[in-house]
Design a protein around this motif. Structure first.
Motif, mmCIF file in Angstrom:
data_model
loop_
_atom_site.group_PDB
_atom_site.id
_atom_site.type_symbol
_atom_site.label_atom_id
_atom_site.label_comp_id
_atom_site.label_asym_id
_atom_site.label_seq_id
_atom_site.Cartn_x
_atom_site.Cartn_y
_atom_site.Cartn_z
ATOM 1 N N ALA A 69 0.838 -1.210 0.000
ATOM 2 C CA ALA A 69 0.000 0.000 0.000
ATOM 3 C C ALA A 69 0.868 1.253 0.000
ATOM 4 O O ALA A 69 1.829 1.364 0.767
ATOM 5 C CB ALA A 69 -0.926 -0.004 1.207
ATOM 6 N N GLY A 70 0.542 2.193 -0.899
ATOM 7 C CA GLY A 70 1.252 3.453 -0.961
ATOM 8 C C GLY A 70 2.548 3.411 -1.755
ATOM 9 O O GLY A 70 3.236 4.427 -1.855
ATOM 10 N N THR A 71 2.889 2.246 -2.309
ATOM 11 C CA THR A 71 4.107 2.119 -3.108
ATOM 12 C C THR A 71 3.735 1.976 -4.585
ATOM 13 O O THR A 71 2.581 1.718 -4.927
ATOM 14 C CB THR A 71 4.931 0.888 -2.682
ATOM 15 O OG1 THR A 71 4.237 -0.310 -3.097
ATOM 16 C CG2 THR A 71 5.129 0.855 -1.175
ATOM 17 N N LEU A 72 4.722 2.080 -5.446
ATOM 18 C CA LEU A 72 4.456 1.932 -6.871
ATOM 19 C C LEU A 72 4.034 0.499 -7.202
ATOM 20 O O LEU A 72 3.244 0.280 -8.136
ATOM 21 C CB LEU A 72 5.693 2.323 -7.686
ATOM 22 C CG LEU A 72 5.454 2.630 -9.176
ATOM 23 C CD1 LEU A 72 4.486 3.796 -9.342
ATOM 24 C CD2 LEU A 72 6.778 2.931 -9.870
ATOM 25 N N ASP A 73 4.527 -0.487 -6.424
ATOM 26 C CA ASP A 73 4.128 -1.874 -6.668
ATOM 27 C C ASP A 73 2.616 -2.060 -6.539
ATOM 28 O O ASP A 73 2.034 -2.911 -7.219
ATOM 29 C CB ASP A 73 4.835 -2.821 -5.689
ATOM 30 C CG ASP A 73 6.263 -3.128 -6.109
ATOM 31 O OD1 ASP A 73 6.611 -2.872 -7.278
ATOM 32 O OD2 ASP A 73 7.044 -3.604 -5.255
ATOM 33 N N TRP A 74 1.988 -1.286 -5.672
ATOM 34 C CA TRP A 74 0.534 -1.376 -5.487
ATOM 35 C C TRP A 74 -0.193 -1.215 -6.821
ATOM 36 O O TRP A 74 -1.235 -1.830 -7.054
ATOM 37 C CB TRP A 74 0.094 -0.298 -4.493
ATOM 38 C CG TRP A 74 -1.380 -0.177 -4.279
ATOM 39 C CD1 TRP A 74 -2.253 0.603 -4.977
ATOM 40 C CD2 TRP A 74 -2.161 -0.852 -3.286
ATOM 41 N NE1 TRP A 74 -3.528 0.468 -4.484
ATOM 42 C CE2 TRP A 74 -3.495 -0.421 -3.445
ATOM 43 C CE3 TRP A 74 -1.864 -1.771 -2.268
ATOM 44 C CZ2 TRP A 74 -4.536 -0.879 -2.625
ATOM 45 C CZ3 TRP A 74 -2.891 -2.222 -1.451
ATOM 46 C CH2 TRP A 74 -4.211 -1.780 -1.638
ATOM 47 N N TYR A 75 0.379 -0.392 -7.696
ATOM 48 C CA TYR A 75 -0.263 -0.075 -8.974
ATOM 49 C C TYR A 75 0.360 -0.831 -10.150
ATOM 50 O O TYR A 75 -0.041 -0.609 -11.296
ATOM 51 C CB TYR A 75 -0.138 1.424 -9.248
ATOM 52 C CG TYR A 75 -0.686 2.293 -8.142
ATOM 53 C CD1 TYR A 75 -2.057 2.518 -8.025
ATOM 54 C CD2 TYR A 75 0.156 2.896 -7.212
ATOM 55 C CE1 TYR A 75 -2.564 3.313 -7.008
ATOM 56 C CE2 TYR A 75 -0.346 3.699 -6.193
ATOM 57 C CZ TYR A 75 -1.705 3.896 -6.093
ATOM 58 O OH TYR A 75 -2.211 4.686 -5.094
#
Length: 230
Positions: free
Chosen positions: A65-71
Motif C-alpha cells: 500500500a502506498g508504493t508503486l508496486d501497489w499499482y
C-alpha cells in the motif's frame, strides 16, 4: 470572477491536471476487479476457496500500500502467478466513465487550457482503458507515475512531473479521489485542489479529508469559458 467554494477562479488557471480512476472513470470497476474477479481467479489457480484466496492475498496488499508496486501489474502478475493484463482485458467491458466527466473534459479543452492526465495506472492498464473508452484523445498529455519511478503520493513525483510537464503550481488545478495524493500535490504548491467524493458512482459520497470536495468534476466548470485570445 472569484469562484464559489466548489468553483475555482478560472481567470487565474492555465493548467488542469486530472486523475483517472475515481475522478474520471468509475472506480466501481477497479473495486470489482481487485475484490471479486482477482480473488476468484487466484482461488481457481490455487484450488482454494475465494475466502482463503482473500486471506492469502491480504498481507501482499498490506505490504505494498502506498508504493508503486501497489499499482504495478507486473508486480501483481509475479506475486500471484496470474496474467493480470489478460484478466483486465477479459473484464474491460465493465470499465466506464463517471457521469459528466466527458462533458467537463470537453469544456476544459474548449477553454484553451492545458489539460493533462496524471495517473498511477500502469501503462498497460492505461492502454486497455484507452482502447475501450478513448481516454487519451481528451488530453494534451498523459502521464503515468510508472514513468517517474514513484507514485503520486510521493513528494518526488511532483518535481519529476514538473520537469516533463512544466506548470505553474499557483495557476494549476488538480482533482483526485485520493487524499494522500492531494496532500503531496499541496506540498508541491498546487493552488487549486479538489477531492472527488464519489469515485464510485453508485456508492455514498466520501469525506473530502480537509480538501474542497466535489461529487463530480463537472461541478468545477462553473464560470469556465474560453479565454480571451485562447
Amino acid at each position: 470572477m472569484q469562484g464559489s467554494a466548489h468553483s475555482p477562479d478560472w481567470s487565474v488557471i492555465d493548467t488542469v491536471l486530472l486523475d483517472m480512476d475515481g475522478t474520471l472513470l468509475d472506480l466501481a470497476y477497479d473495486k470489482r476487479f481487485w475484490e471479486e474477479h482477482l480473488p476468484r481467479s487466484y482461488a481457481a489457480s490455487r484450488g482454494v476457496s475465494v475466502e482463503e484466496a482473500r486471506r492469502l492475498m491480504r498481507p501482499i496488499f498490506e505490504s505494498t500500500a502506498g508504493t508503486l508496486d501497489w499499482y504495478c501489474i507486473n508486480y501483481w502478475s509475479r506475486a500471484l502467478a496470474l496474467d493480470i493484463a489478460a484478466l483486465k482485458r477479459s473484464t474491460r467491458h465493465e470499465i466506464d466513465w463517471l457521469p459528466d466527466a466527458r462533458e467537463f473534459l470537453d469544456r476544459v479543452r474548449a477553454s484553451g487550457r492545458r489539460l493533462a492526465l496524471v495517473t498511477n495506472a500502469h501503462p498497460e492498464i492505461l492502454a486497455i482503458k484507452d482502447a475501450h473508452l478513448g481516454v487519451r484523445r481528451h488530453f494534451d498529455a498523459v502521464h503515468s507515475s510508472h514513468d517517474f519511478g514513484v507514485p503520486k503520493e510521493d513528494a518526488q513525483f511532483w518535481g519529476r512531473l514538473a520537469a516533463r510537464e512544466p506548470f505553474d503550481p499557483a495557476r494549476t488545478l488538480f482533482a483526485d479521489d485520493n487524499a494522500a495524493v492531494l496532500g503531496a500535490a499541496r506540498d508541491h504548491g498546487i493552488r487549486w485542489l479538489y477531492a472527488v467524493r464519489r469515485p464510485v458512482h453508485r456508492a455514498p459520497a466520501r469525506a473530502a479529508n480537509g480538501f474542497t470536495g466535489v461529487e463530480s468534476v463537472l461541478e468545477l466548470a462553473q464560470g469556465l469559458s474560453p479565454r480571451a485570445g485562447g
